[in-house]
Design a protein around this motif. Structure first.
Motif, PDB file in Angstrom:
ATOM      1  N   GLU A  66       0.834  -1.203   0.000  1.00  0.00           N
ATOM      2  CA  GLU A  66       0.000   0.000   0.000  1.00  0.00           C
ATOM      3  C   GLU A  66       0.878   1.266   0.000  1.00  0.00           C
ATOM      4  O   GLU A  66       0.606   2.216  -0.733  1.00  0.00           O
ATOM      5  CB  GLU A  66      -0.912  -0.024   1.223  1.00  0.00           C
ATOM      6  CG  GLU A  66      -2.028   0.989   1.135  1.00  0.00           C
ATOM      7  CD  GLU A  66      -3.199   0.691   2.067  1.00  0.00           C
ATOM      8  OE1 GLU A  66      -2.971   0.113   3.143  1.00  0.00           O
ATOM      9  OE2 GLU A  66      -4.332   1.058   1.703  1.00  0.00           O
ATOM     10  N   LEU A  67       1.941   1.250   0.793  1.00  0.00           N
ATOM     11  CA  LEU A  67       2.842   2.406   0.856  1.00  0.00           C
ATOM     12  C   LEU A  67       3.484   2.676  -0.500  1.00  0.00           C
ATOM     13  O   LEU A  67       3.643   3.826  -0.911  1.00  0.00           O
ATOM     14  CB  LEU A  67       3.926   2.170   1.907  1.00  0.00           C
ATOM     15  CG  LEU A  67       3.489   2.354   3.360  1.00  0.00           C
ATOM     16  CD1 LEU A  67       4.478   1.674   4.302  1.00  0.00           C
ATOM     17  CD2 LEU A  67       3.351   3.840   3.698  1.00  0.00           C
ATOM     18  N   LEU A 102       8.770   2.792   4.288  1.00  0.00           N
ATOM     19  CA  LEU A 102       9.170   1.588   3.547  1.00  0.00           C
ATOM     20  C   LEU A 102      10.541   1.104   4.026  1.00  0.00           C
ATOM     21  O   LEU A 102      10.763  -0.096   4.226  1.00  0.00           O
ATOM     22  CB  LEU A 102       9.210   1.880   2.042  1.00  0.00           C
ATOM     23  CG  LEU A 102       7.846   1.978   1.345  1.00  0.00           C
ATOM     24  CD1 LEU A 102       7.983   2.635  -0.017  1.00  0.00           C
ATOM     25  CD2 LEU A 102       7.220   0.595   1.205  1.00  0.00           C
ATOM     26  N   ASN A 103      11.445   2.063   4.220  1.00  0.00           N
ATOM     27  CA  ASN A 103      12.774   1.704   4.737  1.00  0.00           C
ATOM     28  C   ASN A 103      12.668   1.010   6.083  1.00  0.00           C
ATOM     29  O   ASN A 103      13.382   0.046   6.356  1.00  0.00           O
ATOM     30  CB  ASN A 103      13.646   2.948   4.879  1.00  0.00           C
ATOM     31  CG  ASN A 103      14.256   3.370   3.549  1.00  0.00           C
ATOM     32  OD1 ASN A 103      14.503   2.524   2.688  1.00  0.00           O
ATOM     33  ND2 ASN A 103      14.474   4.661   3.367  1.00  0.00           N
ATOM     34  N   LYS A 136      -5.645   7.348   3.989  1.00  0.00           N
ATOM     35  CA  LYS A 136      -4.521   6.914   4.836  1.00  0.00           C
ATOM     36  C   LYS A 136      -3.267   7.681   4.467  1.00  0.00           C
ATOM     37  O   LYS A 136      -2.469   8.058   5.328  1.00  0.00           O
ATOM     38  CB  LYS A 136      -4.243   5.427   4.611  1.00  0.00           C
ATOM     39  CG  LYS A 136      -5.189   4.493   5.308  1.00  0.00           C
ATOM     40  CD  LYS A 136      -4.660   3.084   5.081  1.00  0.00           C
ATOM     41  CE  LYS A 136      -5.653   2.019   5.383  1.00  0.00           C
ATOM     42  NZ  LYS A 136      -5.171   0.689   4.979  1.00  0.00           N
ATOM     43  N   SER A 137      -3.107   7.878   3.189  1.00  0.00           N
ATOM     44  CA  SER A 137      -1.950   8.586   2.674  1.00  0.00           C
ATOM     45  C   SER A 137      -1.964  10.033   3.187  1.00  0.00           C
ATOM     46  O   SER A 137      -0.951  10.571   3.653  1.00  0.00           O
ATOM     47  CB  SER A 137      -2.026   8.494   1.150  1.00  0.00           C
ATOM     48  OG  SER A 137      -1.186   9.369   0.544  1.00  0.00           O
ATOM     49  N   GLN A 138      -3.144  10.668   3.152  1.00  0.00           N
ATOM     50  CA  GLN A 138      -3.304  12.026   3.646  1.00  0.00           C
ATOM     51  C   GLN A 138      -3.015  12.101   5.149  1.00  0.00           C
ATOM     52  O   GLN A 138      -2.324  13.002   5.616  1.00  0.00           O
ATOM     53  CB  GLN A 138      -4.749  12.484   3.343  1.00  0.00           C
ATOM     54  CG  GLN A 138      -4.980  13.966   3.482  1.00  0.00           C
ATOM     55  CD  GLN A 138      -3.994  14.787   2.648  1.00  0.00           C
ATOM     56  OE1 GLN A 138      -3.687  14.437   1.505  1.00  0.00           O
ATOM     57  NE2 GLN A 138      -3.452  15.848   3.235  1.00  0.00           N
ATOM     58  N   LYS A 163       4.958   9.553  -3.700  1.00  0.00           N
ATOM     59  CA  LYS A 163       6.404   9.384  -3.551  1.00  0.00           C
ATOM     60  C   LYS A 163       6.900  10.617  -2.790  1.00  0.00           C
ATOM     61  O   LYS A 163       6.929  11.708  -3.296  1.00  0.00           O
ATOM     62  CB  LYS A 163       7.101   9.281  -4.911  1.00  0.00           C
ATOM     63  CG  LYS A 163       6.582   8.148  -5.767  1.00  0.00           C
ATOM     64  CD  LYS A 163       6.866   6.786  -5.144  1.00  0.00           C
ATOM     65  CE  LYS A 163       6.045   5.687  -5.792  1.00  0.00           C
ATOM     66  NZ  LYS A 163       4.672   5.538  -5.271  1.00  0.00           N
ATOM     67  N   ASN A 164       7.223  10.415  -1.556  1.00  0.00           N
ATOM     68  CA  ASN A 164       7.524  11.525  -0.652  1.00  0.00           C
ATOM     69  C   ASN A 164       8.388  10.929   0.454  1.00  0.00           C
ATOM     70  O   ASN A 164       8.321   9.735   0.737  1.00  0.00           O
ATOM     71  CB  ASN A 164       6.160  12.025  -0.144  1.00  0.00           C
ATOM     72  CG  ASN A 164       6.253  13.038   0.953  1.00  0.00           C
ATOM     73  OD1 ASN A 164       6.916  12.795   1.956  1.00  0.00           O
ATOM     74  ND2 ASN A 164       5.578  14.146   0.775  1.00  0.00           N
ATOM     75  N   THR A 165       9.181  11.760   1.108  1.00  0.00           N
ATOM     76  CA  THR A 165      10.129  11.255   2.104  1.00  0.00           C
ATOM     77  C   THR A 165       9.494  10.349   3.152  1.00  0.00           C
ATOM     78  O   THR A 165      10.018   9.297   3.464  1.00  0.00           O
ATOM     79  CB  THR A 165      10.781  12.429   2.895  1.00  0.00           C
ATOM     80  OG1 THR A 165      10.451  13.627   2.241  1.00  0.00           O
ATOM     81  CG2 THR A 165      12.247  12.230   3.048  1.00  0.00           C
TER      82      THR A 165
END
Ligand SMILES: [Zn+2]
Length: 862
Positions: free
Chosen positions: A621-622, A635-636, A852-854, A627-629
């Protein structure tokens, strides 16, 4: 249904599925059915047969139809006279003038192609040895791809069968063969004695040069079959041991000894489901139940659970059968719950209810989708059954039955089940019969209970509210909320557990059983109860309900999750937090951070397997989000924590394998991908790399990021593993490459009507074709896919649509996708209901993903 005197009103619709009204009519028309099949499967090109169908006809006013999908009729005789019939491609109509009231005999000689969808009589050819294996899968409405018959669950019949098969084959069916006779230099004839009264969907025929294992140490003779090509991976003793223990459990629990004389289990390739409860000849998916490496604890559990699930059906489903497909849930919910009880009784397994939580979580998830439905739902035709194979019919139904066990008490529940089976044996039953058995045994009217739990969808939320004074608990009450869409409050028995923190441990101080009802339920408490640091309102998970935590408890939970010593409770808490992510109360970033800081202290393997599963969902999902820090950082974190846990796991533990697989599927940075590629190419080394499935996972991951020469790697690995599993894994590894030409090829395959590809290949590939990171490619193909849905709906069979719908409908995490799905929903003309379900779900998950992203962006900037 009342029987009409107007025969013409029962003109059957020209459709691929029988509908409920016609099935009800036919049930009144036909009785005392006996089938005799002569089947010849000695040719690779097609099979042929002669079906003799004896039955009783209530009157000869209307024609009789026999379901038979896309075969060729060679000869039809009715009561000794050859006749001509109407046969389109779905059913055979015998005109009323040929039939008599009372006994009739129809004889039909026919020929048909084997299927490549896994439904009906499926033919598999091994890619290495070219050996052929056949198996049948008849639920819900596929027996008529095998022979002409009355394919509905309430026309029970006896089946007698003779089969002509190649000399070196085994042939397996519902009864054990009584005779095998050579009839030519290349073929033998197998005779199968008459079955008990059973519905068509659980009769079966499986054949091929199978390897056999036998065990006659118990009262029921057991056999296990697997293809020769996979025989080296079979641990037959484990299968037999689990099977024996499950039999001891069920014979006692049901108070009705297993009546089908023998029990065969077969592992079959390209299977569309996990397993199938054919009478005495259960089929299991090779991919799901054969491991070529060391099995994890979860895999071992799953095997035991599914063996028990299919066995539970022999009574619940096979002896007592639903009268129509709306009763599917009772079959499935019941078998699901019974399987957990049977495994709990097996001393070789623990963490049973922790495993059950995975199912429950599936139920909570689906029950909050816009597509949720009542557990008991009307079914117009068997094609709709595929939409019901879901978290509601399995997970929620089983959870609700588990609640019923707790509410009525185990003994009452068990007695009611035994009464129900005794009363309806070899017959059909419906929900009201089950409720009647419960009411009678419990001496309470259960119809209200059945209505609120089975007829209305949705999950409620409860919240304990309390106050304390001078360190003592003064009052506590349970507040119940209904979801917005379904304003139904329910009555349920749960346990309230109070915890206090002491020396880095959250200690259980008291457990209070409560039956809550309505909006507010006061709870009685003992005097001098200390003010709790944490309250859990569904301790031991008897209830089917979501929880809202008070502020203090939520703080305790986030700070001290691994300080709870109870494994099942900790497993629940991890899941509760995950649900808060879906409810936008907790950001994905915070969830991952919480896992990162506490996971090293989590020791329960079952819980770890749930968490790694959730991390994989989060990862995908991520990748699909902005695409943002902050997204890359999260993800890291998943990548790092997975590798860290893998590296710290004891070398011989199965937890290590669990984390290795998690690390593989979370690797995306070049350094980690390099590490994976090096591990793969090292000739010697880690035992985990001897596991062929793990090797393919690595290759698929490298391919997903186009890392190194993926094509060469795949070719190379195929030399090492040229089996069916290897062929399928290579197909996925190729398709997952981020190349438009590759994706286009699978689009064409989807739209190609020639059915040149196996359904199992299409499903395996489409499931993985557009991983999170490649969703932009999906976006550019999306319009083409969506516009093709009416055509696919028209030309493809139910099983095809069912297997592919969720993957084919785009779920890219962006507003354009949401808009195009909404547009389609506004005008869904010609689109199959299963696709519509997928569109609704994917629209909702797309919107959720955007929200969720927001939330991640705002929670970080705060
Ligand atoms: Zn089942």
């Amino acid at each position: 249904m009342s029987k009409s005197s107007d025969a013409s009103s029962y003109q059957r619709e020209l459709k691929s599925y029988i509908n409920r009204e016609y099935a009800q009519f036919r049930k009144q028309q036909i009785s005392d059915v006996a089938y005799n099949f002569e089947v010849d499967i000695s040719s690779r090109d097609h099979f042929s047969g002669v079906a003799t169908i004896d039955f009783n006809l209530a009157d000869s006013l209307s024609p009789v139809t026999l379901d038979f999908d896309e075969g060729t009729l060679l000869r039809v005789e009715v009561n000794g006279q050859p006749i001509t019939t109407d046969y389109e491609k779905w059913f055979i109509t015998i005109a009323a003038e040929h039939l008599s009231k009372g006994h009739n005999t129809i004889v039909i000689a026919y020929q048909r192609n084997y299927t490549n969808t896994g439904a009906g009589l499926y033919q598999f050819r091994d890619p290495e040895t070219d050996k052929v294996y056949l198996y049948t899968q008849f639920e819900p409405y596929e027996a008529n791809k095998f022979a002409p018959l009355f394919d509905q669950p309430d026309i029970k019949a006896t089946f007698t069968m003779n089969v002509i098969a190649p000399l070196d084959w085994q042939v397996i069916s519902a009864t054990r063969e009584s005779q095998i006779t050579p009839i030519s230099t290349t073929t033998k004839r197998w005779q199968f004695p008459t079955t008990k009264l059973i519905p068509s969907y659980i009769f079966s025929l499986h054949a091929g040069p199978f390897r056999i294992w036998e065990d006659n140490s118990g009262t029921i003779p057991l056999r296990l079959f697997a293809r020769q090509e996979v025989a080296e991976f079979i641990e037959a003793n484990i299968w037999f041991d689990i099977t024996h223990k499950a039999f001891s459990f069920f014979n006692e629990y049901y108070s009705f000894p297993y009546p089908f004389e023998k029990y065969d289990q077969l592992l079959v390739p390209n299977f569309n489901f996990g397993a199938m409860e054919n009478v005495g000849a259960i089929t299991f998916s090779e991919n799901r139940f054969i491991s070529r490496g060391e099995k994890t604890k979860a895999e071992n559990f799953y095997l035991a659970e599914v063996i028990a699930h299919e066995m539970a059906h022999q009574w619940f489903g096979d002896i007592v059968t639903m009268d129509w497909w709306n009763g599917l849930w009772l079959n499935e919910s019941f078998a699901t719950l019974m399987a957990f009880l049977a495994v709990e009784a097996n001393p070789d397994f623990d963490d049973v209810w922790n495993e059950f939580l995975k199912l429950k979580n599936w139920a909570y998830y689906e029950d909050q989708l816009v597509t949720t439905h009542p557990i008991d739902v009307p079914v117009a035709h068997p094609g709709e059954v595929f939409s019901l194979i879901d978290g509601i019919s399995y997970g929620k139904g089983a959870s609700v039955l588990q609640q019923l066990r707790y509410l009525l008490g185990e003994k009452t529940f068990q007695n009611a089940v035994a009464t129900y089976i005794e009363k309806h044996q070899y017959n059909n039953a419906q929900l009201s019969d089950f409720v009647a058995a419960m009411s009678q045994t419990a001496n309470t009217d259960m119809t209200g209970w059945a209505h609120e739990w089975l007829k209305i969808p949705g999950v409620n939320t409860i919240e304990p509210q309390f106050n304390c004074s001078e360190g003592k608990l003064q009052t506590i009450k349970i507040i119940q909320y209904a979801p917005e869409a379904w304003q139904q409050l329910r009555t349920q028995k749960v346990q309230l557990a109070l915890f206090n923190r002491s020396k880095s441990e959250m200690k259980l101080s008291s457990v209070i059983p409560v039956i809550y009802r309505g909006e507010l339920t006061p709870v009685s408490i003992a005097a001098n109860t200390p003010c709790p640091d944490f309250i859990y309102a569904n301790f031991q998970n008897w209830g089917y309900v979501k929880l809202r935590f008070d502020e203090r408890s939520l703080q305790s939970l986030q700070q001290s999750i691994t300080e709870f010593k109870d494994d099942q409770l900790r497993a629940s808490l991890w899941q509760d937090l995950w649900r808060m992510v879906d409810d936008m109360q907790f950001s994905l970033h915070d969830y991952v951070a919480l896992v990162d800081s506490h996971i090293s202290a989590e020791t329960n393997e079952t819980t770890l397997s749930s968490i790694t599963f959730l991390l994989a969902l989060a990862f995908d999902e991520l990748e699909a989000m902005h695409k943002n820090t902050i997204f890359t950082e999260t993800l890291n974190s998943i990548e790092n924590l997975s590798w860290r846990e893998f590296e710290h796991a004891p070398v011989t533990s199965s937890i290590r394998k669990l984390w290795f697989r998690a690390a593989i599927s979370a690797s995306f940075n070049p350094s980690r991908l390099t590490e994976l590629a090096n591990m793969l190419s090292a000739n010697q080394g880690d035992e985990l790399l001897q596991d062929q499935e793990t090797r393919w996972l690595i290759i698929q991951q490298l391919s997903r990021y186009q890392f190194g020469d993926a094509t060469k790697l795949i070719q190379h690995e195929l030399v090492r593993d040229s089996s069916e599993r290897g062929r399928e894994a290579a197909l996925i590894a190729n398709a997952i490459r981020p190349e438009m030409a590759v994706k286009q090829q699978w689009m064409t395959a989807l739209l190609d009507n020639s059915e040149s590809l196996k359904l199992s290949d299409l499903t395996a590939v489409w499931k993985r074709l557009f991983p999170g990171i490649q969703q932009n490619m999906l976006q550019s193909n999306g319009a083409e896919i969506l516009s093709a849905l009416p055509e696919i709906s028209r030309s493809r069979q139910g099983i095809f649509i069912n297997k592919l719908a969720d993957y084919v409908v785009p779920s890219a995490c962006n507003t354009q996708n949401a808009a195009s799905l909404q547009k389609l929903l506004d005008n869904p003309k010609g689109i199959d209901t299963r696709f519509i379900k997928a569109i609704k779900i994917n629209l909702q998950t797309t919107q959720r993903c955007l929200a969720k992203s927001q939330l991640m962006l705002t929670s970080v900037s705060e």
